[in-house]
Design a protein around this motif. Structure first.
Motif, mmCIF file in Angstrom:
data_model
loop_
_atom_site.group_PDB
_atom_site.id
_atom_site.type_symbol
_atom_site.label_atom_id
_atom_site.label_comp_id
_atom_site.label_asym_id
_atom_site.label_seq_id
_atom_site.Cartn_x
_atom_site.Cartn_y
_atom_site.Cartn_z
ATOM 1 N N ALA A 279 -5.482 -2.397 5.343
ATOM 2 C CA ALA A 279 -5.010 -3.615 6.007
ATOM 3 C C ALA A 279 -3.939 -3.309 7.038
ATOM 4 C CB ALA A 279 -4.466 -4.604 4.969
ATOM 5 N N ARG A 280 -3.137 -2.283 6.781
ATOM 6 C CA ARG A 280 -2.034 -1.959 7.684
ATOM 7 C C ARG A 280 -2.475 -1.106 8.885
ATOM 8 N NH1 ARG A 280 1.349 -2.871 9.289
ATOM 9 N NH2 ARG A 280 3.232 -1.685 8.795
ATOM 10 N N LEU A 281 -3.749 -0.716 8.903
ATOM 11 C CA LEU A 281 -4.262 0.017 10.063
ATOM 12 C C LEU A 281 -4.549 -0.974 11.180
ATOM 13 C CD1 LEU A 281 -6.689 2.602 8.409
ATOM 14 C CD2 LEU A 281 -4.408 3.029 9.337
ATOM 15 N N ALA A 282 -3.635 -1.105 12.107
ATOM 16 C CA ALA A 282 -3.717 -1.981 13.290
ATOM 17 C C ALA A 282 -3.222 -3.393 13.040
ATOM 18 C CB ALA A 282 -5.133 -2.036 13.866
ATOM 19 N N TRP A 283 -2.956 -3.753 11.787
ATOM 20 C CA TRP A 283 -2.415 -5.094 11.510
ATOM 21 C C TRP A 283 -0.993 -4.964 10.995
ATOM 22 C CZ3 TRP A 283 -0.641 -7.166 6.833
ATOM 23 C CH2 TRP A 283 -0.323 -8.532 6.868
ATOM 24 N N SER A 284 -0.120 -5.856 11.434
ATOM 25 C CA SER A 284 1.264 -5.857 10.954
ATOM 26 C C SER A 284 1.590 -7.215 10.372
ATOM 27 C CB SER A 284 2.231 -5.526 12.095
ATOM 28 O OG SER A 284 2.108 -6.471 13.146
ATOM 29 N N GLY A 285 2.249 -7.185 9.237
ATOM 30 C CA GLY A 285 2.681 -8.421 8.615
ATOM 31 C C GLY A 285 4.015 -8.869 9.165
ATOM 32 N N GLU A 286 4.676 -9.664 8.402
ATOM 33 C CA GLU A 286 5.977 -10.189 8.818
ATOM 34 C C GLU A 286 7.069 -9.173 8.492
ATOM 35 O OE1 GLU A 286 6.237 -13.808 6.676
ATOM 36 O OE2 GLU A 286 4.479 -14.713 7.642
ATOM 37 N N GLY A 287 7.925 -8.862 9.447
ATOM 38 C CA GLY A 287 9.017 -7.931 9.223
ATOM 39 C C GLY A 287 8.540 -6.499 9.083
ATOM 40 N N GLU A 288 9.264 -5.718 8.287
ATOM 41 C CA GLU A 288 8.984 -4.299 8.124
ATOM 42 C C GLU A 288 8.263 -3.998 6.821
ATOM 43 O OE1 GLU A 288 9.678 -2.098 10.522
ATOM 44 O OE2 GLU A 288 10.355 -3.832 11.700
ATOM 45 N N GLN A 289 7.715 -4.995 6.188
ATOM 46 C CA GLN A 289 7.068 -4.811 4.897
ATOM 47 C C GLN A 289 5.894 -3.839 4.992
ATOM 48 O OE1 GLN A 289 5.946 -8.531 3.100
ATOM 49 N NE2 GLN A 289 4.944 -7.583 1.333
ATOM 50 N N GLU A 290 5.824 -2.911 4.040
ATOM 51 C CA GLU A 290 4.748 -1.919 3.996
ATOM 52 C C GLU A 290 3.817 -2.149 2.811
ATOM 53 O OE1 GLU A 290 3.772 0.579 5.879
ATOM 54 O OE2 GLU A 290 5.340 0.543 7.403
ATOM 55 N N ILE A 291 4.378 -2.629 1.708
ATOM 56 C CA ILE A 291 3.596 -2.783 0.481
ATOM 57 C C ILE A 291 3.280 -4.257 0.278
ATOM 58 C CG2 ILE A 291 3.627 -2.476 -2.023
ATOM 59 C CD1 ILE A 291 5.484 -0.053 -1.534
#
Length: 498
Positions: A279-291
């Motif tokens: 999901a994190r490949l090319a998509w970013s959530g809110e803020g700096e969240q990684e997990i």
């Protein structure tokens, strides 16, 4: 707005590639977040390469990731069939409609004639475009060609003065001049359809509202829009996500190692870690969240947060993330997950008491980044005392001189005298013995570790000694004392020749 309907449409010609898995995930997240429907359709019209084995592999990978579908194989639905090969009559019906309305035509050009035209274009250093020779054939000409026994394909009649604009939800507007497409073939001589025709027909019949796929399909999209317009349908919305590259910025391939979802499952990765990472490949959530939990991904996923640039697949980062998810499991869950990997490595664990198995897994602790790591860090617990291997690198580092061998022989008496042989007593007695020797702790503990496990990394040595048991430890010390002098001499000799 109509209810969202998306589809993932793999071709069963191999395993589920990581890039395809991310496409499936983006579709699934979008559908779940929008309260829509996620459809699995099998694009199996390539009967030369499609296999039942590949189809089962893809289904299994999707299920392992948790990307269950609302309509499709094994589930059903009122827009089926969901195997493209079973929709041939519908594809042929739509092709005849295009022929009957003058929006497509039969082409009698032979392969040799078309190849000659391509070669002529090359000599003139210009792009090849079909010249439309068969666009306006008379009835007599068609009958003449058929009398010659020529086969015929079907071409779409493209308005060469037109312009196709793809309103892409990720890339923005992408315009393509129609004269760059020419009148392309969409039905083969056997009146079998090609991909760029079957895909929009099936999308329309299944009510697909959004086509979310990789940027490698962007060249197909203008052609598919032309079919929608020719058949009087409103095209779905399109969103083309960036490609997944390796760390060097090239297309991810088998040369980079494991590239299939099954590969990572078999290496002991967890589905929740894989979903989080993909999901994190090319998509970013809110803020700096990684997990992210799956529910957090569903709640936060939107197409406008998908980037345009290719993402880079980093196995080390995935491994780190997997270690986090493994660490969140209970000891019992980690033991259940690690057990199959010990068995696969040939270790007999069925007769080992469950509480001992859990204690071993617990001792490995946060070294367990994947379930397969259990073999590296604990396999020696299940290996006969005379059969575990000594790591040459460990011997080279910790048995450089006679001092290390003397540790192995001298500690035996201390170990034999420990009673009770429990963790606290083992540690206390061993540390007193080390203090009496007056040497650095690590220069004593590491030779003992290598002697009884064959390795230089693993759980706390005191945990290892207790879990092995006194008899096994003494037997292993005796073996090491007998074998290591010859092994270390051999290692020193090989080192000198390098």
């Amino acid at each position: 707005m109509d209810s969202v309907r998306v589809r993932f449409a793999p071709s069963p010609t191999g395993y589920l590639h990581l890039g395809s898995a991310r496409t499936a995930l983006f579709n699934w997240l979008f559908a779940r977040g929008q309260g829509g429907t996620y459809i699995l359709r099998v694009d199996d019209t390539d009967d030369q390469r499609s296999t039942e084995e590949s189809m089962r592999s893809i289904f299994g990978s999707l299920e392992w990731l948790g990307l269950t579908w609302d309509e499709g194989p094994g589930v059903g639905g009122d827009r089926g069939p969901y195997f493209q090969a079973q929709r041939l009559e519908r594809h042929q019906e739509c092709a005849r409609q295009l022929l009957d309305t003058g929006k497509a035509y039969y082409c009698y050009c032979t392969r040799e004639e078309l190849q000659a035209k391509r070669e002529h274009a090359v000599r003139e250093k210009r792009p090849y475009r079909y010249d439309g020779r068969c666009r306006e054939l008379s009835q007599d000409q068609r009958e003449h060609f058929e009398a010659e026994g020529r086969t015929k394909t079907v071409r779409l009649l493209v308005d060469r003065a037109g312009r196709i604009v793809v309103n892409d939800l990720i890339l923005g507007d992408v315009a393509v001049e129609a004269d760059t497409l020419d009148d392309f073939i969409f039905m083969k001589p056997n009146f079998g359809p090609l991909y760029n025709f079957t895909s929009p027909v099936d999308d329309a019949d299944m009510g697909i509202t959004h086509v979310i796929r990789g940027q490698d399909h962007m060249s197909n999209t203008p052609r598919q829009i032309l079919f929608c317009e020719a058949l009087g349908w409103t095209p779905p919305a399109f969103a083309h996500s960036p490609m997944v590259h390796n760390l060097q910025g090239r297309k991810l391939s088998k040369r980079d190692g494991a590239v299939g979802v099954e590969d990572y499952r078999d290496m002991g990765f967890l589905p929740e870690a894989m979903v989080n990472y993909l999901a994190r490949l090319a998509w970013s959530g809110e803020g700096e969240q990684e997990i992210f939990s799956v529910q957090e991904l569903v709640d936060q996923f939107t197409l406008d947060r998908v980037g345009k640039s290719p993402s880079r697949f980093d196995p080390k980062k995935l491994t780190w993330l997997n270690g986090h998810y493994v660490g969140e499991k209970t000891v019992a869950q980690r033991t259940d997950g690690a057990g199959p990997f010990l068995r696969r490595a040939g270790h007999e664990i069925d007769d080992v008491p469950r509480d001992k198995l859990e204690r071993i897994v617990d001792a490995v602790g946060d070294r367990l980044h994947t379930y397969a790591d259990i073999v590296t860090y604990a396999g020696y617990f299940f290996t006969p005392d005379d059969a575990y291997d000594f790591d040459p690198a460990a011997l080279k580092k910790w048995f450089k001189g006679p001092e290390a061998l003397s540790v192995v022989t001298d500690v035996r008496q201390t170990i034999a005298a420990i009673d009770p042989f429990d963790l606290a007593t083992i540690e206390e007695a061993t540390r007193e013995w080390i203090e009496h020797r007056g040497e650095k702790v690590i220069s004593v503990l590491q030779p003992i570790r290598v002697a009884v496990t064959g390795k230089m990394v693993g759980p706390s040595l005191f945990d290892v000694l207790e879990l092995l048991g006194k008899d096994a430890v003494l037997a292993r010390l005796d073996r090491a004392a007998a074998e290591l002098p010859g092994l270390t001499t051999q290692a020193d000799g090989e080192s000198g020749q390098s």
